[in-house]
Design an enzyme around this catalytic site. Structure first.
Site, PDB file in Angstrom:
ATOM      1  N   THR A   1      68.425  12.193 -36.688  1.00 46.15           N
ATOM      2  CA  THR A   1      68.614  13.588 -37.107  1.00 46.15           C
ATOM      3  C   THR A   1      70.064  13.926 -37.409  1.00 46.15           C
ATOM      4  OG1 THR A   1      68.626  14.200 -34.775  1.00 46.15           O
ATOM      5  CG2 THR A   1      66.564  14.479 -35.955  1.00 46.15           C
TER       6      THR A   1
ATOM      7  N   HIS B   1      67.116  11.516 -26.624  1.00 43.76           N
ATOM      8  CA  HIS B   1      67.990  12.554 -27.170  1.00 43.76           C
ATOM      9  C   HIS B   1      67.204  13.841 -27.402  1.00 43.76           C
ATOM     10  CE1 HIS B   1      70.475  14.217 -30.744  1.00 43.76           C
ATOM     11  NE2 HIS B   1      70.869  14.752 -29.607  1.00 43.76           N
TER      12      HIS B   1
ATOM     13  N   VAL C   1      62.108  15.000 -29.611  1.00 49.43           N
ATOM     14  CA  VAL C   1      62.945  14.130 -28.771  1.00 49.43           C
ATOM     15  C   VAL C   1      63.055  12.778 -29.469  1.00 49.43           C
ATOM     16  CG1 VAL C   1      63.230  12.979 -26.544  1.00 49.43           C
ATOM     17  CG2 VAL C   1      62.216  15.258 -26.623  1.00 49.43           C
ATOM     18  N   GLU C   2      64.287  12.359 -29.725  1.00 50.27           N
ATOM     19  CA  GLU C   2      64.515  11.026 -30.298  1.00 50.27           C
ATOM     20  C   GLU C   2      64.507   9.989 -29.179  1.00 50.27           C
ATOM     21  OE1 GLU C   2      67.330  11.409 -34.209  1.00 50.27           O
ATOM     22  OE2 GLU C   2      68.319  11.659 -32.286  1.00 50.27           O
ATOM     23  N   ILE C   3      63.694   8.957 -29.338  1.00 55.95           N
ATOM     24  CA  ILE C   3      63.710   7.835 -28.403  1.00 55.95           C
ATOM     25  C   ILE C   3      64.468   6.705 -29.087  1.00 55.95           C
ATOM     26  CG2 ILE C   3      62.347   6.189 -27.071  1.00 55.95           C
ATOM     27  CD1 ILE C   3      60.086   8.179 -27.000  1.00 55.95           C
TER      28      ILE C   3
END
Length: 526
Positions: free
Chosen positions: A501, A452, A463-465
């Protein structure tokens, strides 16, 4: 003295080489302070036989700054002792600075924070002309201020107005820009050239004194009471408050320390600086910022949340499905890091519009002199805009960035997955739909993961993994590698609507609504 090597040559030039044992970089910790006290004592006893002093480093970097672990532990009850310690260290530096002997900083690597402050305490600064070298005072980015004399020496060297971006914004520059700004005095082509120029200054200046220690010293650009400067300083606090919203005390304390210190002699200005420094060090804002932007961020970058035992992956060809704002941004961020990108949309025309986004961003870089036309063309050549899934053949990673519609995402997943290399990964840029749910459309759910990005992708580092129920450790580790390969910051989060987030933001808004319901005035909430 293993921390500071003391080498008095036959030419009567003393070379002080900072080399902290057991550390990859030099820092201002207790060992350094003890070594500094010992070194200054020896200099005082040898002063009659010393013509000049060169300060340099045995590390790849010159000096990294303060020891943040040490600073993080300082509490309110330690404030008095902390002030005494800081003033004691600065007094030792001041002894060297006022000895009458020429002191030259031979800067062989990056000098940040306390490292640059050591250089500012010298009478002359020679730095290796290498673009990778950075010079600056970034303490404000951690909620602190330059407490080793930076708020006093830099304004006296280049003027208050010129110093503010370095002090209050943490601006860092390469050697050429530092020379132009007046922070250093000479560039050197090699280490030998650097040392030769340092010796040449000592030969040419047998007696040296800082400008601010000379009678009749005037601030470059005007002192605070100068009419032109007074006019600017009158609006500076309001402009600063507009930027910080009163949430960040460090820039305000830096402004106060610099301006108040400029109205008294250097030594009293130094005491003012220490008091503001101590106030910030014991404050919760600095603790929070240091914890997040230093300790936690370093842990992330070191791969603390990356599964162990998986060989590091280097990606070469990445497919991006959807050439809208997010897809175009992902394509740009990937291509600028040297990877080949296939940007696919429902038509080549749509995909070309997405590619044009990269062209616009690159054109700005060219216009600002940060990139050549040839480099721009090279990046654009790495992006293939297409309407055909066949062009995804050979991708080792495909990221879908289409509309938030589960059926549409399932369709593009199945279409693109077949084109991946044997061990290729498929990722979704969804911001809301659980990855476990989306992975049901995949023939290889263990190779399916969430990546994301945030908008605009070219500016947002995070960046969200997102790990699905069946996502393997191998997939997670390799996705982590891709995020780092394109220069972003990966955080690994669990699979839930909104992930991390968005849930935080939602909670933030809900709390504001709850406060309004409890009768708190809207302007106070805002």
């Amino acid at each position: 003295m293993s921390t500071i090597h003391y080498d008095l040559g036959s030419d009567q030039i003393l070379t002080l080489t900072i080399d902290m044992p057991g550390q990859s970089a030099n820092t201002m910790n207790a060992d350094f302070r003890a070594a500094l006290t010992e070194t200054v004592g020896k200099v005082k006893s040898d002063l009659d036989t010393i013509r000049g002093i060169i300060v340099t480093s045995a590390k790849k970097t010159f000096f990294a700054g303060g020891d943040l672990k040490e600073l993080h532990k300082v509490t309110r009850k330690d404030a008095g002792a902390f002030e005494d310690m800081v003033n004691g260290m600065k007094a030792e530096m001041r002894v060297l600075e006022t000895s009458g002997k020429p002191i030259v900083a031979a800067i062989n690597g990056s000098a940040l924070g306390g490292g640059l402050e050591i250089c500012l305490a010298c009478h002359h600064r020679v730095v290796l002309d290498e673009d990778k070298i950075q010079l600056g005072l970034p303490e404000v980015t951690l909620g602190l201020l330059p407490g080793g004399g930076g708020t006093q020496r830099l304004p006296r060297m280049i003027g208050l107005e010129a110093a503010f971006p370095f002090l209050m914004e943490g601006k860092k520059v390469n050697p050429k820009a530092a020379l132009k700004a007046g922070i250093v005095d000479e560039l050197a082509s090699s280490t030998d050239d650097m040392m030769a120029k340092a010796r040449a200054f000592i030969d040419a200046n047998p007696k040296s004194q800082q400008p601010w220690d000379q009678k009749g010293f005037k601030f470059p650009g005007g002192a605070p009471h100068h009419p032109a400067m007074a006019q600017k300083l009158a609006i500076a606090p309001a402009m600063l408050k507009q930027k910080t919203k009163g949430c960040y005390p460090a820039p305000e304390r830096i402004l106060s320390a610099a301006v108040e210190g400029a109205q008294v002699d250097f030594d009293n200005g130094s005491l003012i600086e220490t008091r503001y420094f101590a106030e910030l060090v014991i404050g919760q804002v600095a603790k929070n910022m240091t914890g997040t932007f230093w300790f936690q961020l370093n842990a992330v970058n070191a791969g603390e949340s990356r599964p162990a035992g998986v060989e590091k992956e280097t990606f070469r060809k990445v497919g991006v499905l959807g050439a809208g704002m997010m897809g175009a941004g992902i394509a740009y961020s990937t291509a600028t890091r040297g990877l080949e990108v296939v940007l696919k949309d429902v038509s080549t025309e749509n995909a070309e519009r997405g590619k044009a986004y990269s062209e616009t961003l690159l054109a700005k870089k060219v216009s600002r002199g940060r990139m050549t036309e040839a480099q721009k063309a090279e990046v654009l050549d790495r992006i293939t805009a297409t309407g055909s899934a066949d062009d995804l053949e050979g991708c080792d990673l495909v990221i879908e960035a289409v509309f938030e519609d589960s059926n549409l995402k399932a369709k593009v997943t199945q279409e693109a997955e077949a084109k991946l290399v044997e061990n290729g990964l498929f990722a979704s840029n969804t911001s809301t739909i659980p990855i476990t749910q989306l992975a049901k459309a995949s023939a290889r759910p263990e190779k399916f993961i969430g990546l994301h990005f945030f908008s605009p992708v070219d500016k947002m580092q995070l960046v969200e993994i997102i790990v699905g129920e069946k996502t393997s450790d191998d997939t997670l580790a390799r996705a982590f590698d891709y995020v780092q390969q394109i220069g972003k910051i990966p955080i690994v989060v669990n699979d839930s609507r909104g992930f991390f987030t968005s849930r935080v933001f939602g909670t933030f808004v809900n709390e504001g609504i709850a406060m309004l319901g409890e009768g708190i005035h809207p302007s106070s909430i805002e």
